[in-house]
Design a protein around this motif. Structure first.
Motif, PDB file in Angstrom:
ATOM      1  N   PRO A 136       3.310   3.737   4.080  1.00 19.10           N
ATOM      2  CA  PRO A 136       3.161   2.351   3.632  1.00 19.10           C
ATOM      3  C   PRO A 136       1.938   2.162   2.745  1.00 19.10           C
ATOM      4  O   PRO A 136       0.956   2.901   2.852  1.00 19.10           O
ATOM      5  CB  PRO A 136       2.995   1.584   4.947  1.00 19.10           C
ATOM      6  N   ILE A 137       2.002   1.179   1.880  1.00 17.71           N
ATOM      7  CA  ILE A 137       0.809   0.741   1.166  1.00 17.71           C
ATOM      8  C   ILE A 137      -0.086   0.042   2.194  1.00 17.71           C
ATOM      9  O   ILE A 137       0.393  -0.782   2.982  1.00 17.71           O
ATOM     10  CB  ILE A 137       1.171  -0.237   0.035  1.00 17.71           C
ATOM     11  N   PRO A 138      -1.370   0.378   2.251  1.00 18.04           N
ATOM     12  CA  PRO A 138      -2.236  -0.253   3.257  1.00 18.04           C
ATOM     13  C   PRO A 138      -2.162  -1.777   3.209  1.00 18.04           C
ATOM     14  O   PRO A 138      -2.105  -2.372   2.123  1.00 18.04           O
ATOM     15  CB  PRO A 138      -3.632   0.263   2.888  1.00 18.04           C
ATOM     16  N   GLN A 139      -2.179  -2.389   4.373  1.00 18.51           N
ATOM     17  CA  GLN A 139      -2.061  -3.840   4.439  1.00 18.51           C
ATOM     18  C   GLN A 139      -3.205  -4.528   3.708  1.00 18.51           C
ATOM     19  O   GLN A 139      -3.019  -5.599   3.098  1.00 18.51           O
ATOM     20  CB  GLN A 139      -2.023  -4.301   5.904  1.00 18.51           C
ATOM     21  N   PRO A 150       9.788  -0.325   1.573  1.00 17.48           N
ATOM     22  CA  PRO A 150      10.819  -0.735   2.538  1.00 17.48           C
ATOM     23  C   PRO A 150      10.602  -0.066   3.895  1.00 17.48           C
ATOM     24  O   PRO A 150      10.190   1.087   3.977  1.00 17.48           O
ATOM     25  CB  PRO A 150      12.122  -0.258   1.887  1.00 17.48           C
ATOM     26  N   GLY A 151      10.888  -0.826   4.955  1.00 11.56           N
ATOM     27  CA  GLY A 151      10.798  -0.304   6.311  1.00 11.56           C
ATOM     28  C   GLY A 151       9.499  -0.629   7.009  1.00 11.56           C
ATOM     29  O   GLY A 151       9.405  -0.520   8.235  1.00 11.56           O
ATOM     30  N   TYR A 152       8.464  -1.039   6.239  1.00 16.02           N
ATOM     31  CA  TYR A 152       7.153  -1.317   6.827  1.00 16.02           C
ATOM     32  C   TYR A 152       6.866  -2.819   6.825  1.00 16.02           C
ATOM     33  O   TYR A 152       7.341  -3.554   5.967  1.00 16.02           O
ATOM     34  CB  TYR A 152       6.062  -0.577   6.059  1.00 16.02           C
ATOM     35  N   GLU A 185       3.640  11.445  15.808  1.00 15.62           N
ATOM     36  CA  GLU A 185       4.617  10.665  16.560  1.00 15.62           C
ATOM     37  C   GLU A 185       5.449   9.749  15.655  1.00 15.62           C
ATOM     38  O   GLU A 185       6.412   9.131  16.095  1.00 15.62           O
ATOM     39  CB  GLU A 185       3.900   9.811  17.610  1.00 15.62           C
ATOM     40  N   PHE A 186       5.058   9.656  14.384  1.00 16.18           N
ATOM     41  CA  PHE A 186       5.730   8.808  13.398  1.00 16.18           C
ATOM     42  C   PHE A 186       5.669   7.332  13.812  1.00 16.18           C
ATOM     43  O   PHE A 186       6.643   6.588  13.689  1.00 16.18           O
ATOM     44  CB  PHE A 186       7.174   9.264  13.192  1.00 16.18           C
ATOM     45  N   THR A 187       4.499   6.933  14.265  1.00 14.38           N
ATOM     46  CA  THR A 187       4.274   5.533  14.633  1.00 14.38           C
ATOM     47  C   THR A 187       3.249   4.872  13.718  1.00 14.38           C
ATOM     48  O   THR A 187       2.765   3.785  14.027  1.00 14.38           O
ATOM     49  CB  THR A 187       3.802   5.426  16.101  1.00 14.38           C
ATOM     50  N   TRP A 188       2.912   5.512  12.612  1.00 18.36           N
ATOM     51  CA  TRP A 188       1.942   4.911  11.707  1.00 18.36           C
ATOM     52  C   TRP A 188       2.487   3.608  11.115  1.00 18.36           C
ATOM     53  O   TRP A 188       3.705   3.416  10.993  1.00 18.36           O
ATOM     54  CB  TRP A 188       1.578   5.891  10.592  1.00 18.36           C
ATOM     55  N   ASP A 189       1.579   2.736  10.734  1.00 16.68           N
ATOM     56  CA  ASP A 189       1.952   1.506  10.047  1.00 16.68           C
ATOM     57  C   ASP A 189       0.955   1.247   8.930  1.00 16.68           C
ATOM     58  O   ASP A 189       0.105   2.102   8.622  1.00 16.68           O
ATOM     59  CB  ASP A 189       2.039   0.323  11.022  1.00 16.68           C
ATOM     60  N   ALA A 190       1.037   0.088   8.318  1.00 19.29           N
ATOM     61  CA  ALA A 190       0.212  -0.218   7.153  1.00 19.29           C
ATOM     62  C   ALA A 190      -1.249  -0.443   7.501  1.00 19.29           C
ATOM     63  O   ALA A 190      -2.082  -0.580   6.594  1.00 19.29           O
ATOM     64  CB  ALA A 190       0.765  -1.450   6.436  1.00 19.29           C
ATOM     65  N   THR A 221      -6.695   7.703   2.965  1.00 20.64           N
ATOM     66  CA  THR A 221      -6.125   8.634   1.994  1.00 20.64           C
ATOM     67  C   THR A 221      -5.720   7.897   0.723  1.00 20.64           C
ATOM     68  O   THR A 221      -5.955   8.378  -0.393  1.00 20.64           O
ATOM     69  CB  THR A 221      -4.915   9.359   2.598  1.00 20.64           C
ATOM     70  N   TRP A 222      -5.129   6.727   0.885  1.00 16.74           N
ATOM     71  CA  TRP A 222      -4.785   5.897  -0.268  1.00 16.74           C
ATOM     72  C   TRP A 222      -6.035   5.570  -1.091  1.00 16.74           C
ATOM     73  O   TRP A 222      -6.046   5.696  -2.322  1.00 16.74           O
ATOM     74  CB  TRP A 222      -4.113   4.619   0.228  1.00 16.74           C
ATOM     75  N   ASN A 223      -7.096   5.179  -0.421  1.00 18.80           N
ATOM     76  CA  ASN A 223      -8.333   4.850  -1.123  1.00 18.80           C
ATOM     77  C   ASN A 223      -8.883   6.043  -1.886  1.00 18.80           C
ATOM     78  O   ASN A 223      -9.341   5.918  -3.035  1.00 18.80           O
ATOM     79  CB  ASN A 223      -9.380   4.350  -0.129  1.00 18.80           C
TER      80      ASN A 223
END
Length: 586
Positions: free
Chosen positions: A568-571, A584-586, A95-100, A108-110
Motif C-alpha cells: 500500500p501507499i503509506p497512509q 486496490p485492496g487496502y 504473515e501478510f497482515t501489513w497495512d498502509a 521503505t517508501w520514504n
C-alpha cells in the motif's frame, strides 16, 4: 572527500516529498565516495543520489530487503520472546497482515522516494552545468532514477515524478503498467553515453553500460508482471518495447552482452561474492559500495540479523537473534546439501577447520579485527542448522584462550535463555500457526543464514565494508535461464542452471569438489535453482510472483489475495497529498 548537498526544501520533488519524507533538511555533509574528488554541486548531487542506495535503502534489513525477502519463503523475522515484537511490524511482512500504516512499508517508501528525489535533483543540476563529464554524469543520474523508479513501481505499483528542469511543474504519478515501457526506452537510450565498467574511472559502484544491461534484463523479465501485477496468465512473450523479438528474447540479448562480454566471470567460491572483500569478486556488475569510516551509512544487517546474540565474531561483536529461513526453503535443498552454495566451512591459516560439529577444541587467534587488533573468530558460511559452537567471553570482556593463545571453542547456549542450547532447527513450530511468535523457551528455532560475512571491524555491529550486490553475473545467468525456459528452449535453460551449479566448488574439507549437474528441468526445479543461487539478494518476491507461488500458504502465512503482490501507499502520504490514490485492496 566531503561535499555539501542540497536543501530538500528547494529540491525538485518538494511538494511530493512533504508527504513522503517530511521535507527534512538535508544540509548534512556527505562523503563523496563515487567521484573521488572535491566536487561542485552537479557532481555532489550525483554522489547524493548514489549515496541513497546505501543509506539504508538497499542495505538495511528493514527496507527493500524486508519487502522483497520477509514476504517470501526465504526469510522470516519472528518475535522471539521479549525481542523483535515492535508492534508486529516485522511479523506482518511474513504473515501478510501489513497495512498502509505499517512502519516498514512507510520507511521503505520514504527511502525510495528520497532516491527518486535526489536523482531528479542531480539531473536538474547536471543539466545546468558545463563540465567535461556532463553527458556521462547525466546518463548515470538518469540510470539511477530509472533504478529507483523501477524498484518503487515493482513494490508499490506507482512512483512520483516531476520535470527536473521545472520546479513549478506538476507532480506526475507513474503507474507500473503504463510506466515500465517508458522506463525500458529511457534506459536503452542512455547506453551510448554511459561508460563501460572500469573505464572513465568507473567501477561496479557506478551506473555503467553493464549496469544498464542488467537493469534492462530485469525489467524485461518482469515486464509482463508489472503490466498486470494482480492478474494472472502473465504474457512473458509479448512483443518487446523496441526492436524485434519478445520480452524473453530481450532478456537473453542483454544477458548475452554481460555473459559473453569478457568483463565478468563466475567465482568458484560462491561465498566470495558476499565476503567483506567482495570488491575483488569477478562477478560484480552493479553494487552498493560501503565504507566503514565514512559519513555515509554502511550497514552490517545482512550478516548481523541472523546470528544468535551469543555468536561473537570478536569480543566486541555479536549477532542479534532475529531473522531465519523458513522450513519450506530449507527443505527445498533436500538432496542438494553438497551444493557449494548451501554451506562452506572456514579454514584458518594454520590449516585448522572450524567444523561447528562439536569436534572443535580451539582455533587460532592470529586473525585480527581491523581497528581493534582483537582476535577474530570466523563462523562458517551459508545455512547453519543444528547445535552451534563458538568462543566464550570471560568477565574481562575477552575471549577465553588456551595457554598457548588459541581461542577455545564451546557448545553455545542462547544469551537470553542461558539453559537453552543454541540448536537451530528447521521446524519453526509456532504455538499459534498463523502468528510468528516464539516464547523465551523457543527462541533458538529456525535455520540461520550466514551467507554474508559478518564484518567486525572497529568493534561495531552496525557497519560493514562489504559491497552489497544488486546485480552480479550469477543473477544474469539465472535470469537468462528463466528467459530460455519461458521461450521453450529447455536445453539452453538447463545449460545455464548447470553452469551455475558446476562452476562453484566446495571447500577443501570436501575435496574442492564442484557442484553436480542436474539432468532435467521443469518450472518447479527452475524456481528452486533460482533460490539456490540468489537467496537473500532481494530477488525472491519477484520470482515468487512470476512463478505464481507468492499467494500460496506457508509457515505463518495463509493463502492470500493477489492485491498483496504490491504494497500500500503509506497512509501519511495519502492524507497529505491528493496526487496519490491508494492501491486496490487496502
Amino acid at each position: 572527500m566531503k561535499s555539501k548537498f542540497l536543501n530538500i526544501n528547494k529540491v525538485v520533488l518538494c511538494i511530493a516529498v512533504m508527504s513522503l519524507i517530511g521535507c527534512t533538511n538535508l544540509d548534512e555533509k556527505v562523503i563523496d565516495e563515487v567521484m573521488g574528488t572535491e566536487n561542485a554541486d552537479p557532481e555532489a548531487s550525483l554522489a547524493a543520489a548514489y549515496g541513497q542506495l546505501g543509506d539504508g535503502t538497499f542495505v538495511d534489513h528493514g527496507s527493500v530487503f524486508a519487502l522483497q525477502e520477509y514476504s517470501t519463503d526465504e526469510a522470516i523475522l519472528p518475535t522471539r520472546g521479549s525481542d523483535w515484537g515492535d508492534g508486529g511490524k516485522w511479523r506482518a511482512m511474513h504473515e501478510f497482515t501489513w497495512d498502509a500504516n505499517n512502519d516498514v512499508v512507510k520507511n521503505t517508501w520514504n527511502q525510495l522516494n528520497s532516491g527518486i528525489t535526489k536523482s531528479l535533483f542531480a539531473i536538474g543540476s547536471i543539466n545546468k552545468s558545463n563540465g567535461n563529464n556532463k553527458a556521462l554524469f547525466l546518463a548515470e543520474a538518469k540510470g539511477l532514477l530509472a533504478f529507483y523508479t523501477y524498484t518503487t513501481i515493482d513494490l508499490y505499483g506507482q512512483a512520483p515524478y516531476r520535470d527536473p528542469d521545472n520546479l513549478n511543474a506538476p507532480i506526475q504519478i507513474r503507474k507500473a503498467d503504463t510506466t515500465i515501457d517508458g522506463l525500458i526506452t529511457e534506459v536503452e537510450g542512455l547506453i551510448p553515453n554511459l561508460a563501460d565498467i572500469k573505464t572513465q574511472n568507473t567501477h561496479a559502484g557506478r551506473f555503467t553500460k553493464q549496469a544498464a544491461y542488467a537493469l534492462l534484463a530485469d525489467m524485461y523479465l518482469n515486464r509482463a508482471v508489472l503490466k498486470n501485477k494482480t492478474g494472472g496468465n502473465f504474457d512473458f512473450k509479448e512483443q518487446a518495447v523496441s526492436g524485434g523479438g519478445n520480452d524473453m528474447d530481450k532478456v537473453i540479448k542483454y544477458s548475452d552482452m554481460l555473459i559473453n562480454g569478457g568483463l565478468f566471470s563466475l567465482e568458484s567460491n560462491y561465498f566470495h561474492n558476499f565476503d567483506i572483500n567482495n570488491d575483488t569478486s569477478k562477478e560484480m556488475i552493479f553494487t552498493i559500495v560501503q565504507k566503514k569510516n565514512s559519513n555515509r551509512n554502511a550497514d552490517n544487517d545482512l550478516a548481523y540479523m541472523s546470528m544468535e546474540r551469543i555468536q561473537k565474531p570478536s569480543p566486541d561483536n555479536r549477532g542479534t537473534n532475529a531473522s531465519c529461513i523458513t522450513p519450506e526453503f530449507y527443505y527445498s535443498w533436500n538432496g542438494n546439501h553438497n551444493d557449494p552454495r548451501f554451506q562452506r566451512t572456514y579454514q584458518y591459516e594454520d590449516g585448522t577447520w572450524f567444523r561447528n560439529d562439536g569436534t572443535d577444541v580451539s582455533v587460532p587467534s592470529t586473525s585480527k579485527v581491523e581497528g581493534t587488533g582483537k582476535p577474530w573468530f570466523h563462523f562458517n558460511r551459508g545455512l547453519q542448522v543444528g547445535q552451534q559452537y563458538g568462543p566464550k567471553i570471560l568477565p574481562s570482556g575477552n575471549f577465553d584462550l588456551t595457554p598457548d593463545g588459541r581461542i577455545k571453542v564451546y557448545k553455545l547456549f542462547t544469551e537470553k535463555n542461558t539453559t537453552l542450547a543454541a540448536d537451530f532447527t528447521p521446524e519453526l513450530s509456532f504455538d499459534n500457526s498463523s502468528e510468528a511468535v516464539f516464547t523465551q523457551a523457543q527462541i533458538n528455532r529456525g535455520v540461520r543464514n550466514f551467507k554474508f560475512e559478518f564484518d567486525p571491524g572497529y568493534g561495531n555491529n552496525g557497519t560493514s565494508g562489504m559491497d552489497v550486490p544488486l546485480y552480479r553475473l550469477g543473477t544474469i545467468y539465472m535470469m537468462r535461464a528463466e528467459a530460455f525456459f519461458r521461450n521453450g528452449n529447455i536445453s539452453a535453460a538447463l545449460a545455464d542452471v548447470n553452469k551455475l551449479r558446476t562452476s562453484r566448488t566446495n571447500d577443501a574439507l570436501k575435496g574442492n569438489a564442484p557442484g553436480v549437474a542436474i539432468a532435467a528441468l521443469d518450472a518447479n526445479i527452475l524456481f528452486k535453482e533460482s533460490g539456490y543461487e540468489l537467496y537473500w539478494e532481494m530477488y525472491r518476491r519477484k520470482a515468487m510472483i512470476r512463478f505464481e507461488k507468492f499467494d500460496l500458504p506457508g509457515t505463518a502465512k495463509p493463502a492470500t489475495q493477489s492485491f498483496r503482490r504490491i504494497f500500500p501507499i503509506p497512509q501519511a502520504t495519502i492524507d497529505a497529498s491528493k496526487d496519490f490514490k491508494q492501491n486496490p485492496g487496502y
